[in-house]
Write an enzyme that holds these catalytic residues in place. Structure first.
Site, PDB file in Angstrom:
ATOM      1  N   ASP A 154     -22.116 -60.322 -22.089  1.00 43.15           N
ATOM      2  CA  ASP A 154     -22.148 -61.765 -21.834  1.00 43.15           C
ATOM      3  C   ASP A 154     -21.558 -62.101 -20.462  1.00 43.15           C
ATOM      4  OD1 ASP A 154     -23.281 -62.182 -24.294  1.00 43.15           O
ATOM      5  OD2 ASP A 154     -21.516 -63.065 -25.223  1.00 43.15           O
ATOM      6  N   ARG A 165     -23.716 -42.786 -27.745  1.00 43.11           N
ATOM      7  CA  ARG A 165     -23.713 -43.080 -26.307  1.00 43.11           C
ATOM      8  C   ARG A 165     -25.114 -43.395 -25.770  1.00 43.11           C
ATOM      9  NH1 ARG A 165     -18.362 -41.686 -24.725  1.00 43.11           N
ATOM     10  NH2 ARG A 165     -17.663 -39.890 -25.903  1.00 43.11           N
ATOM     11  N   HIS A 167     -23.179 -44.162 -14.758  1.00 43.08           N
ATOM     12  CA  HIS A 167     -22.497 -43.200 -15.622  1.00 43.08           C
ATOM     13  C   HIS A 167     -22.438 -41.863 -14.917  1.00 43.08           C
ATOM     14  CE1 HIS A 167     -22.313 -45.911 -18.993  1.00 43.08           C
ATOM     15  NE2 HIS A 167     -23.543 -46.276 -18.689  1.00 43.08           N
ATOM     16  N   ILE A 168     -21.308 -41.201 -15.023  1.00 37.48           N
ATOM     17  CA  ILE A 168     -21.111 -39.907 -14.367  1.00 37.48           C
ATOM     18  C   ILE A 168     -21.919 -38.818 -15.057  1.00 37.48           C
ATOM     19  CG2 ILE A 168     -19.368 -38.139 -13.875  1.00 37.48           C
ATOM     20  CD1 ILE A 168     -17.329 -40.491 -13.619  1.00 37.48           C
ATOM     21  N   SER A 169     -21.780 -38.738 -16.379  1.00 34.35           N
ATOM     22  CA  SER A 169     -22.465 -37.695 -17.152  1.00 34.35           C
ATOM     23  C   SER A 169     -23.857 -38.168 -17.575  1.00 34.35           C
ATOM     24  CB  SER A 169     -21.639 -37.379 -18.400  1.00 34.35           C
ATOM     25  OG  SER A 169     -21.568 -38.515 -19.233  1.00 34.35           O
ATOM     26  N   ASN A 177     -19.024 -49.058 -14.063  1.00 35.33           N
ATOM     27  CA  ASN A 177     -19.015 -48.007 -15.079  1.00 35.33           C
ATOM     28  C   ASN A 177     -18.110 -48.495 -16.206  1.00 35.33           C
ATOM     29  OD1 ASN A 177     -18.643 -45.800 -16.713  1.00 35.33           O
ATOM     30  ND2 ASN A 177     -18.420 -44.327 -15.024  1.00 35.33           N
ATOM     31  N   TYR A 203     -16.738 -34.334 -16.874  1.00 35.24           N
ATOM     32  CA  TYR A 203     -16.582 -35.334 -15.818  1.00 35.24           C
ATOM     33  C   TYR A 203     -16.213 -34.761 -14.451  1.00 35.24           C
ATOM     34  CZ  TYR A 203     -16.573 -38.609 -19.749  1.00 35.24           C
ATOM     35  OH  TYR A 203     -16.909 -39.331 -20.867  1.00 35.24           O
ATOM     36  N   HIS A 219     -20.999 -49.142 -24.956  1.00 33.90           N
ATOM     37  CA  HIS A 219     -21.733 -49.015 -26.216  1.00 33.90           C
ATOM     38  C   HIS A 219     -21.275 -50.012 -27.272  1.00 33.90           C
ATOM     39  CE1 HIS A 219     -22.507 -45.420 -24.037  1.00 33.90           C
ATOM     40  NE2 HIS A 219     -21.259 -45.034 -24.149  1.00 33.90           N
TER      41      HIS A 219
END
Lengths: 138, 138, 138, 138, 138, 138, 138, 138, 138, 138, 138, 138
Positions: H84, H108, H97-99, H71, H22, H77
């Protein structure tokens, strides 16, 4: 006419082991009764907890005996090697199970050896062995 | 002592249908021989291709007969309703199959009714029925 | 030359049922037109909502007719018994579907009977029946 | 009225390739006969083993031709790109297969393109192409 | 600084193809606008419907260009060969998709190439390409 | 206002069958009580063990009755044909189950018909029928 | 005696590509050494990144050459069309892989072409090709 | 124009947590820089480790803000409830998402919220947030 | 007699949220009407978006109230912790859903809590709550 | 240079067992020929049907021998313990199979030991052993 | 030396909840005894039913404490966010379970957090906590 | 008080085998230390690589010993026969693993024997054995 009953893992504990599932009779006394029922048949008995020894016994008897009654116990569901051994021999093999394996755990519903055997009998307690014998003597 | 053999779909064609799998004897002539083998048993036979009629017959016989020998044919693998019928009745049911269903298509390896039956016999040709009878008479 | 069209469950409602999927023509009027197109062919029609009656009709026609055009409706995806019936008979069976079953629910993509039929035609509306006939007359 | 038959991978070997499955007639001679049967239709033929060239041909013909008869061969089961090409064009596409793909390997039972086509015809040998043509001319 | 946008199958039909999903602008006019937004970047464009030609182009540019913006279209979900090509080269690759692939068919949710790319941008229409460029210029 | 309760396979044995799961009241006596609770509603009852006869009854009542309360029993989990019948008719169908099907075998957790019904009520014993009626009368 | 080595996608980058997995020798220099080891064999080499061109080459050599050594690269795991091409030809095909594909990603463990080949050799680096040759010359 | 960045579980530890995945910058300092890059946008930031508080914040901002950059961290997941919530509001949500989540654990790769968002940006480190902002300001 | 209705995530937005699925009435006004229908019942209402607070409320009321009507919203499909909470308490819990969850996304068909509840009612709009109350008052 | 060939279950029956799959030569005579081909290599042979004895032999030879050629027979597909044994030793192990295991039953396509071996050779009949030796001597 | 025991959802009901599974001792009294057994260890206790609060507590203690004993209850099987929290901190975490989770429902056999913890202890009743402590003090 | 530690396949190589996973201490020296820690306990040790011999030892000790500490090694994941042996005996069995099996290959996450044991301890290196002993002595 020579027929052998081969019992796989844990069946040496029959009569002591989970008696609500497998009954309280040990196999030796049952076998004695069975022999007396079929006096004309040369009936043998073998038990081992070792997968490879069961394969050895199948090889040893599988080209000269008239029939094999086989309860592979827990190896029924996991052993490709035993299935291959049954395919490799000439003597017809009848698969037996004491309990109704379909009313037990999911993993007992699959059999690796069933497709290689002549037939299959399950759920009749120790009487499954007699029915297997009947089928071979027919 | 009353015992009924109930045959499911397509078993009326026995002797004509895929003879390499099911043999060339029709069930009626086999049934006649079987009756003569067990003269003391009141042996009946019923066949239907209709799932619901098989359920009806199980209901009708399942509280008074001593045993039911049941070959559910193709419904074996698909019928929750037949499985429920077997659970609903009191008479023990023995499941039989003529062929070795484990050496055939994958979908024939699963049985919805097996867990509800007393036991199961498969792969001995028509002799499967005799063995089932033997198990009930024991 | 005798050919029969066999329609399975809910096809009696054709013309009323989900018209955006199945069209608004009822099968009887379509069948009349089809007969007039093939005056030399002895064309019959049968419909039932009962799986076992469909099996009965396959048995009845499956050894003497020249061809069977079969729309098994919802039983296409669930009936081992019907698949066994098609295997058991001699007459070639052509499977038809009115709608494009592959653009509908996932469970309609699988067919238990397709592997037992001569061929399969789907997605052409009622014209699927004419094409099936064409294939049998070829 | 222009209609094109597009054949995918390995169909250039028809008549030489696995003749027990695909027959021993090559496509060129079959195509000649087909043209003579439909003299009023402007019938073309294209074959390529390259997925992307099949896409190119679908793009090229898919906005002006009256119909496309498409046998995608092995790409049927693996090509999202071909499925997208069929969705992208206006001309109706009829999927054909020579063999009964449902009585062959499991992976041939799935089709990525079937849901994008107008209809599907399989199992009638080379006659599948004529039936597809019939469906488009209707 | 050289950057190439590589478009895979069916993206040559952008502006004509399923306009409710992909919009009605063709890629050439969009590309012209994009070039004018980034006058300092040497921006190229390549499109092919042939999987192997896309691999060739990745090999050709993948050791000297500063970045690759790649929309593999339908090959995204099926091509191990393209994934291997991305692993084989040095230039960072950014995966883009015009539509929100997660609100479409299940098979579009999986990507064989995503794990080999630097990052992934999807769902912003043609603006996905500009964002990819932004990420590489950062 | 006409409403019909349709019961599927084995529900004729209610009161005798697995009383720990389904209770010991038979449906006829329950139905009599239910009628007396809703004197203004024209309440009918139908039961069959035959899937196709259930389809017939749905067709027969599904265009004129105000509501159908349907317990498809074991067919709930296996019948595409019944699901299609519910889609084909106009009358709203409410699915009921006596037991809590989610605390029973895994295969009972799936329903092929649930998505075609207006709503679903399960687990309240015979009171599930009254609640279904309540929902239709609302 | 003519034998051809056919290499699939990305194998043109051997020696540059992921050298920790595939080694740092390029295929051309390896091929020269291999030829010198087997001076009596007419050894050819072909590489393409295009699936359909690999099919073309299999067709072209598959009826006259004595053997084909085939590394299908990433297409190994995804191409039904290549598998069909191998089935369609007469020349025996030996599948080779440089790396141990079973110690890599899950999707590399499956092969669509393996069942159609004579045999398979994997994990010995470039020496896999020599062993394949050895097997064909035997 | 008000835009909020919402960060889910464990993102408060950014800069301390698994820095090889990260990065070592904390979010607060990054956010300050981001604000200075977009002086005309009213940019807010919110973080919580509690799923329900993230839902609350989506409800609170989702009817009046111009955009949400979200994020969801590990909840991506597993949370139907967050999916909803995104469906329930009016403001467009961009998932970041960072990665590169596709080169990490299998679990993931699935996202419950992706189909409900406008678009998705992943793999660019903290720059993913700027690109998300860019997409909303476009 | 104290009964509590507990609503899970996003149900605070009822009347605003996806009105085509959930209707346009807010829960507060519905709850007022419901109370007036059952003047003798001490009816309470609680809503939270936080999974753990729902668990707290179940613990708090689950040993003294006469019944709990529970709509767990999105947590229905993902929360083992809520299922455990229902098992841990004494008060019977009735699961309700406003929409027909079986005609929606696949992941809504599974319920982790259903097997722990007394019964389940789904698909009747807000009337599902009244029917649940009816079942508890019975 | 010491190399050992280790054969697993049922390979003692080579020459007798399923000769259409495994050929009619017994291993002892083949081994004699192999030794004569490689006179400079100290070549040993071991066979056991017992999984644990195979592990023992791997332990015994796996720290001093130059190479192990291993055909694990049916244990290939089921034995984590053998895979662990291969990981535990230092000597490189080459996995061999006589038949093309990919054209046989599905369960033979998976190998638990393949990822732990240096390489794998399958499908060349007994010649697979020579090729394995070749690979170790290289 | 500071060690904290963190208990997840429903563990506040220990002693009241499903006593046949979890025993009838409440955690507070057990904790008092445990403290007296380890007078030299600074032992703390925290319980919450809220997933995010458990994450908060892990963050708060996970950089300074010597060890964390963690029973995540039902979140064990569903929480990626808790798994990420354990990865994010420095303090070793030991996972404990009171019951033998492998003899309970299938979904309890999977753990999202196990791979992130130092070790795991399950099935020893409350003694699992003491063993976990033992492991940390070692 | 007699307690036996039973070690399965490959554990005889402890200290030599994959030392980064299993540490570099051999079991014999560890066992000596363990005995000295518990001088009052009659502690025995047995190791075998043969599945059936492990079954034999379980039978032999399982009716008279006070406890069994069992590391079944690779058989943990594949042996129904060992699971049956544990069910068959009276002595409580504690399952131990040296490594954290949940952070290793997927197939190590499943255990066939776990549900039959009293409890399970994994991930603490050799200290797992001491903790198991602690649990039995408690």
């Amino acid at each position: 006419m020579k027929i052998i009953i081969i019992n796989g893992p844990n069946l040496n504990l029959l009569g002591t082991r989970e008696t609500s599932v497998y009954g309280d009779q040990n196999f030796e006394s049952y076998f004695a009764k069975l022999k007396s029922l079929y006096p004309k048949t040369e009936l043998e008995y073998y038990q081992s907890n070792i997968e490879g020894e069961l394969i050895n016994k199948l090889h040893e008897t599988g080209f000269s005996y008239a029939g094999i009654v086989f309860n592979a116990g827990g190896y029924t569901h996991t052993s490709v090697a035993l299935a291959d051994a049954i395919s490799a021999i000439k003597t017809p093999v009848v698969e037996v199970h004491i309990s109704n394996i379909f009313s037990r755990e999911e993993f007992r519903h699959h059999s690796l050896i069933a497709s290689k055997c002549k037939g299959r009998i399950s759920g009749f307690g120790l009487d499954s062995y007699r029915l297997a014998l009947e089928s071979l003597l027919h």
